[in-house]
Design a protein around this motif. Sequence first.
Motif, PDB file in Angstrom:
ATOM      1  N   ASP A 102      14.146  73.097   6.116  1.00 48.43           N
ATOM      2  CA  ASP A 102      14.584  72.272   7.231  1.00 48.43           C
ATOM      3  C   ASP A 102      15.328  71.071   6.640  1.00 48.43           C
ATOM      4  O   ASP A 102      14.758  70.012   6.406  1.00 48.43           O
ATOM      5  N   PHE A 103      16.620  71.241   6.401  1.00 49.51           N
ATOM      6  CA  PHE A 103      17.363  70.251   5.629  1.00 49.51           C
ATOM      7  C   PHE A 103      17.675  68.983   6.422  1.00 49.51           C
ATOM      8  O   PHE A 103      17.812  67.903   5.835  1.00 49.51           O
ATOM      9  N   ASP A 104      17.780  69.090   7.748  1.00 49.83           N
ATOM     10  CA  ASP A 104      17.929  67.876   8.548  1.00 49.83           C
ATOM     11  C   ASP A 104      16.673  67.023   8.431  1.00 49.83           C
ATOM     12  O   ASP A 104      16.730  65.805   8.279  1.00 49.83           O
ATOM     13  N   HIS A 105      15.527  67.685   8.504  1.00 46.83           N
ATOM     14  CA  HIS A 105      14.251  66.990   8.365  1.00 46.83           C
ATOM     15  C   HIS A 105      14.081  66.476   6.935  1.00 46.83           C
ATOM     16  O   HIS A 105      13.522  65.400   6.717  1.00 46.83           O
ATOM     17  N   LEU A 106      14.571  67.242   5.965  1.00 50.51           N
ATOM     18  CA  LEU A 106      14.479  66.829   4.566  1.00 50.51           C
ATOM     19  C   LEU A 106      15.194  65.500   4.361  1.00 50.51           C
ATOM     20  O   LEU A 106      14.693  64.609   3.659  1.00 50.51           O
ATOM     21  N   LYS A 107      16.365  65.355   4.957  1.00 44.73           N
ATOM     22  CA  LYS A 107      17.110  64.098   4.837  1.00 44.73           C
ATOM     23  C   LYS A 107      16.263  62.932   5.342  1.00 44.73           C
ATOM     24  O   LYS A 107      16.186  61.870   4.692  1.00 44.73           O
ATOM     25  N   GLU A 108      15.614  63.138   6.469  1.00 46.50           N
ATOM     26  CA  GLU A 108      14.763  62.084   7.037  1.00 46.50           C
ATOM     27  C   GLU A 108      13.576  61.776   6.130  1.00 46.50           C
ATOM     28  O   GLU A 108      13.254  60.607   5.886  1.00 46.50           O
ATOM     29  N   GLU A 109      12.945  62.827   5.619  1.00 42.61           N
ATOM     30  CA  GLU A 109      11.754  62.636   4.786  1.00 42.61           C
ATOM     31  C   GLU A 109      12.102  61.990   3.447  1.00 42.61           C
ATOM     32  O   GLU A 109      11.326  61.187   2.909  1.00 42.61           O
ATOM     33  N   LEU A 110      13.267  62.305   2.902  1.00 39.43           N
ATOM     34  CA  LEU A 110      13.703  61.647   1.667  1.00 39.43           C
ATOM     35  C   LEU A 110      13.935  60.156   1.910  1.00 39.43           C
ATOM     36  O   LEU A 110      13.647  59.320   1.043  1.00 39.43           O
ATOM     37  N   GLY A 111      14.436  59.826   3.094  1.00 42.34           N
ATOM     38  CA  GLY A 111      14.597  58.418   3.455  1.00 42.34           C
ATOM     39  C   GLY A 111      13.255  57.709   3.509  1.00 42.34           C
ATOM     40  O   GLY A 111      13.104  56.579   3.027  1.00 42.34           O
ATOM     41  N   ASP A 112      12.256  58.395   4.094  1.00 39.22           N
ATOM     42  CA  ASP A 112      10.914  57.815   4.172  1.00 39.22           C
ATOM     43  C   ASP A 112      10.323  57.618   2.777  1.00 39.22           C
ATOM     44  O   ASP A 112       9.651  56.609   2.511  1.00 39.22           O
ATOM     45  N   LEU A 113      10.581  58.590   1.887  1.00 43.41           N
ATOM     46  CA  LEU A 113      10.061  58.471   0.521  1.00 43.41           C
ATOM     47  C   LEU A 113      10.766  57.337  -0.225  1.00 43.41           C
ATOM     48  O   LEU A 113      10.125  56.559  -0.961  1.00 43.41           O
ATOM     49  N   GLU A 167       1.548  60.926   1.125  1.00 44.64           N
ATOM     50  CA  GLU A 167       1.805  61.645   2.375  1.00 44.64           C
ATOM     51  C   GLU A 167       3.289  61.953   2.531  1.00 44.64           C
ATOM     52  O   GLU A 167       3.675  63.074   2.896  1.00 44.64           O
ATOM     53  N   GLU A 168       4.134  60.964   2.248  1.00 46.82           N
ATOM     54  CA  GLU A 168       5.582  61.166   2.379  1.00 46.82           C
ATOM     55  C   GLU A 168       6.093  62.201   1.379  1.00 46.82           C
ATOM     56  O   GLU A 168       6.987  62.997   1.692  1.00 46.82           O
ATOM     57  N   ALA A 169       5.529  62.187   0.169  1.00 45.55           N
ATOM     58  CA  ALA A 169       5.947  63.169  -0.837  1.00 45.55           C
ATOM     59  C   ALA A 169       5.623  64.584  -0.363  1.00 45.55           C
ATOM     60  O   ALA A 169       6.436  65.514  -0.518  1.00 45.55           O
ATOM     61  N   TYR A 170       4.446  64.761   0.240  1.00 48.92           N
ATOM     62  CA  TYR A 170       4.077  66.085   0.746  1.00 48.92           C
ATOM     63  C   TYR A 170       4.953  66.491   1.931  1.00 48.92           C
ATOM     64  O   TYR A 170       5.255  67.682   2.112  1.00 48.92           O
ATOM     65  N   GLU A 171       5.374  65.536   2.730  1.00 48.28           N
ATOM     66  CA  GLU A 171       6.258  65.863   3.850  1.00 48.28           C
ATOM     67  C   GLU A 171       7.641  66.288   3.348  1.00 48.28           C
ATOM     68  O   GLU A 171       8.297  67.137   3.960  1.00 48.28           O
ATOM     69  N   VAL A 172       8.074  65.708   2.236  1.00 44.29           N
ATOM     70  CA  VAL A 172       9.318  66.164   1.601  1.00 44.29           C
ATOM     71  C   VAL A 172       9.163  67.618   1.160  1.00 44.29           C
ATOM     72  O   VAL A 172      10.036  68.458   1.420  1.00 44.29           O
ATOM     73  N   LEU A 173       8.043  67.917   0.486  1.00 41.11           N
ATOM     74  CA  LEU A 173       7.800  69.283   0.023  1.00 41.11           C
ATOM     75  C   LEU A 173       7.732  70.269   1.188  1.00 41.11           C
ATOM     76  O   LEU A 173       8.228  71.392   1.104  1.00 41.11           O
ATOM     77  N   ASP A 174       7.129  69.838   2.296  1.00 41.01           N
ATOM     78  CA  ASP A 174       7.018  70.701   3.471  1.00 41.01           C
ATOM     79  C   ASP A 174       8.399  71.019   4.036  1.00 41.01           C
ATOM     80  O   ASP A 174       8.680  72.175   4.391  1.00 41.01           O
ATOM     81  N   ALA A 175       9.268  70.018   4.116  1.00 45.88           N
ATOM     82  CA  ALA A 175      10.621  70.244   4.631  1.00 45.88           C
ATOM     83  C   ALA A 175      11.402  71.197   3.729  1.00 45.88           C
ATOM     84  O   ALA A 175      12.160  72.049   4.197  1.00 45.88           O
ATOM     85  N   ILE A 176      11.198  71.067   2.412  1.00 42.10           N
ATOM     86  CA  ILE A 176      11.859  71.967   1.462  1.00 42.10           C
ATOM     87  C   ILE A 176      11.351  73.386   1.646  1.00 42.10           C
ATOM     88  O   ILE A 176      12.131  74.346   1.668  1.00 42.10           O
ATOM     89  N   GLU A 177      10.029  73.524   1.767  1.00 41.54           N
ATOM     90  CA  GLU A 177       9.429  74.847   1.929  1.00 41.54           C
ATOM     91  C   GLU A 177       9.944  75.537   3.189  1.00 41.54           C
ATOM     92  O   GLU A 177      10.206  76.736   3.194  1.00 41.54           O
ATOM     93  N   ARG A 178      10.141  74.766   4.256  1.00 45.40           N
ATOM     94  CA  ARG A 178      10.626  75.332   5.527  1.00 45.40           C
ATOM     95  C   ARG A 178      12.151  75.408   5.581  1.00 45.40           C
ATOM     96  O   ARG A 178      12.709  75.886   6.558  1.00 45.40           O
TER      97      ARG A 178
END
Length: 256
Positions: A41-52, A28-39
Amino acid sequence: MACLRDESFGCAWDKKQTYKSVAPYTLEEAYEVLDAIEREDFDHLKEELGDLLFQVIFYAQIAQEEQRFNFDDIATGVVEKMLRRHPHVFPDGDMTRFGEPNALTEQEIAEQWQKIKTQEKDSSDKSLLADIPVSMPALMQAVKIQKKASKVGFDWPDVAPVFDKIREELDELEEAMKEQNTLHMEEEMGDVLFAVSNLARHLDVAPDVALNKTNIKFRRRFGRIEALVSAKNKNLTDCSLEELDRYWEQAKHEGL
């Protein structure tokens, strides 16, 4: 993570987790990283990479408790692998010393990488496809399988026969539909998807990424349909297919 899993003072939920119970969250976290990249949304990407990253730390803590390995072992292992697989950058396997500027092409680098990776494999397992996880998402797995087979010459030389294969599989799916045999239809649908993923590979398109972009586009346009219908004080179920299709075309013409 060590505190969260502390036997006396830790969190009850974290303490009961295992490799298998955490695995779905990792995906799930890996897909959320991909979603942030697709959008983008680099602030969100930072958060999602932390979660991963936290997922990796979670596994490392469980492994350390079982005296299997720890986080440092994980980091050390990947560093050693990168040094080993990039001899054109680190000819002595030393990250502190670079070699001469290399003239290898991207294709030559890919071939070198695969050769080194093959040498690293357990010699007891001779299957070419053995290292492709069966749990990998199906479209991604199909492309991995096809790429492996292609490396030993089991592949069409160009894209034209792939289109022919897709048409052949569609015909077989249509025949299965006439039989009304659910299992046969499922099998033939799998063959169609495998052939289409092969086409994507020949076109150098990631089928899962392409499909995800279409999903996002459909969500966007369908949302516009909902807004147009709501503006007329109607429900979607009150509209005919023709009316909904007109709204779809409007959304499409609006650039959505």
